[in-house]
Design an enzyme around this catalytic site. Sequence first.
Site, PDB file in Angstrom:
ATOM      1  N   ASN A   1      -5.933  -2.862   2.219  1.00  0.00           N
ATOM      2  CA  ASN A   1      -5.925  -4.319   2.343  1.00  0.00           C
ATOM      3  C   ASN A   1      -7.359  -4.809   2.461  1.00  0.00           C
ATOM      4  OD1 ASN A   1      -3.130  -4.432   2.389  1.00  0.00           O
ATOM      5  ND2 ASN A   1      -2.992  -4.538   4.607  1.00  0.00           N
TER       6      ASN A   1
ATOM      7  N   ARG B   1       0.835  -1.214   0.000  1.00  0.00           N
ATOM      8  CA  ARG B   1       0.000   0.000   0.000  1.00  0.00           C
ATOM      9  C   ARG B   1       0.861   1.252   0.000  1.00  0.00           C
ATOM     10  NH1 ARG B   1      -3.441  -0.279   5.022  1.00  0.00           N
ATOM     11  NH2 ARG B   1      -1.521  -1.231   5.742  1.00  0.00           N
TER      12      ARG B   1
END
Length: 93
Positions: A39, A21
Amino acid sequence: MTTVTRVHVVVAGTVQGVGFRWWTARKADGLELAGYARNLFDGTVEVEAEGPSAAVDALVELLRTGPPAATVTEVSTRPVVPHGDAERFDILR
């Protein structure tokens, strides 16, 4: 005139716990894209990115490899109607 597009991407493989990320957000910032990365409960990472078509396409290509610690096994994409409401790329929890 630049065409603005938005894409929804789900990246599978070893993509959680490897900085995916954060890496995605840095790449998106460099491409001046808005959107987010987060996520998902199934172990994948969801990304939405909006901006000039060429920049969005470039990010999708980068996601096919990911950061050095990641192992990407699948990238699923679908177009989304641009929102135009975001000014930056966020990392969501």
